[in-house]
Design a protein around this motif. Sequence first.
Motif, PDB file in Angstrom:
ATOM      1  N   PHE A  93      -7.903  -4.019  37.578  1.00 49.57           N
ATOM      2  CA  PHE A  93      -7.150  -2.861  38.020  1.00 49.57           C
ATOM      3  C   PHE A  93      -6.330  -2.377  36.840  1.00 49.57           C
ATOM      4  N   ALA A  94      -6.043  -1.094  36.836  1.00 52.25           N
ATOM      5  CA  ALA A  94      -5.313  -0.513  35.711  1.00 52.25           C
ATOM      6  C   ALA A  94      -4.667   0.791  36.132  1.00 52.25           C
ATOM      7  N   TYR A  95      -3.611   1.134  35.429  1.00 53.42           N
ATOM      8  CA  TYR A  95      -2.983   2.443  35.646  1.00 53.42           C
ATOM      9  C   TYR A  95      -3.798   3.517  34.946  1.00 53.42           C
ATOM     10  N   GLU A 110       4.904  13.524  38.441  1.00 52.64           N
ATOM     11  CA  GLU A 110       3.525  13.018  38.517  1.00 52.64           C
ATOM     12  C   GLU A 110       3.462  11.757  37.673  1.00 52.64           C
ATOM     13  N   LEU A 111       3.258  10.645  38.321  1.00 48.37           N
ATOM     14  CA  LEU A 111       3.251   9.348  37.644  1.00 48.37           C
ATOM     15  C   LEU A 111       1.828   8.805  37.571  1.00 48.37           C
ATOM     16  N   PRO A 112       1.582   7.880  36.639  1.00 49.84           N
ATOM     17  CA  PRO A 112       0.257   7.263  36.574  1.00 49.84           C
ATOM     18  C   PRO A 112      -0.075   6.589  37.917  1.00 49.84           C
ATOM     19  N   THR A 113      -1.337   6.630  38.278  1.00 50.32           N
ATOM     20  CA  THR A 113      -1.778   5.999  39.516  1.00 50.32           C
ATOM     21  C   THR A 113      -2.486   4.683  39.210  1.00 50.32           C
ATOM     22  N   LEU A 114      -2.469   3.808  40.166  1.00 49.21           N
ATOM     23  CA  LEU A 114      -3.100   2.499  40.003  1.00 49.21           C
ATOM     24  C   LEU A 114      -4.509   2.541  40.569  1.00 49.21           C
ATOM     25  N   VAL A 122      -0.709  -6.130  45.283  1.00 48.02           N
ATOM     26  CA  VAL A 122      -0.016  -5.912  44.015  1.00 48.02           C
ATOM     27  C   VAL A 122       1.486  -5.940  44.231  1.00 48.02           C
ATOM     28  N   THR A 123       2.193  -6.626  43.342  1.00 50.52           N
ATOM     29  CA  THR A 123       3.645  -6.617  43.329  1.00 50.52           C
ATOM     30  C   THR A 123       4.080  -5.823  42.112  1.00 50.52           C
ATOM     31  N   TYR A 124       4.945  -4.858  42.322  1.00 53.73           N
ATOM     32  CA  TYR A 124       5.392  -3.995  41.234  1.00 53.73           C
ATOM     33  C   TYR A 124       6.746  -4.464  40.716  1.00 53.73           C
ATOM     34  N   PRO A 136       8.457  -0.140  46.937  1.00 54.33           N
ATOM     35  CA  PRO A 136       7.236  -0.702  47.538  1.00 54.33           C
ATOM     36  C   PRO A 136       6.040   0.239  47.519  1.00 54.33           C
ATOM     37  N   GLN A 137       6.255   1.525  47.559  1.00 57.99           N
ATOM     38  CA  GLN A 137       5.143   2.470  47.556  1.00 57.99           C
ATOM     39  C   GLN A 137       4.633   2.710  46.137  1.00 57.99           C
ATOM     40  N   ALA A 138       5.102   1.948  45.179  1.00 56.58           N
ATOM     41  CA  ALA A 138       4.695   2.052  43.776  1.00 56.58           C
ATOM     42  C   ALA A 138       5.178   3.342  43.142  1.00 56.58           C
ATOM     43  N   LEU A 139       6.240   3.911  43.703  1.00 56.53           N
ATOM     44  CA  LEU A 139       6.835   5.102  43.104  1.00 56.53           C
ATOM     45  C   LEU A 139       8.044   4.665  42.294  1.00 56.53           C
TER      46      LEU A 139
END
Length: 149
Positions: A93-95, A110-114, A122-124, A136-139
């Motif tokens: 997996f990768a951004y 607009e942020l990179p998506t995983l 996944v733990t951020y 938690p929503q990876a934002l």
Amino acid sequence: MTAANPTFAYSAEAKEVVFGTENPELPTLNNPNSLNVTYTSSKPEVATVATDGKVTIVGIGETVITATGAATGNYNGAEASYTLTVTAANPTFAYSADTKEVVFGTENPELPTLNNPNSLTVTYTSSKPEVATQLPQALSSARPQPCPR
């Protein structure tokens, strides 16, 4: 008349497959004498076998796939097997980008998506929580930085 020993064997004694491989090439049964065959797996938690011999991989580990040919009037019964080893895949997996610069106060940046094709849990975390935290929503939630003097 004595029954003959049939030709009855798998094309290989062992096979290793990576979990998740689509349509892996597995050993095939050579049964030219057309014996009626039943199939078993020594560990159904690793692989199951349908009545037609189709193997379905369901987990990681090692199992023995066995075909048993029933005796007929002309042929003795026979058994053939192979060891199937199912190994873990190397998930990836990768951004979509390595870095992203955002101006503080930008609404909904607009942020990179995983890209997570294996649906891994996944733990951020943030390497600099004083700059940005991970929700938690990876934002990301940006925090103001002092201006250098």
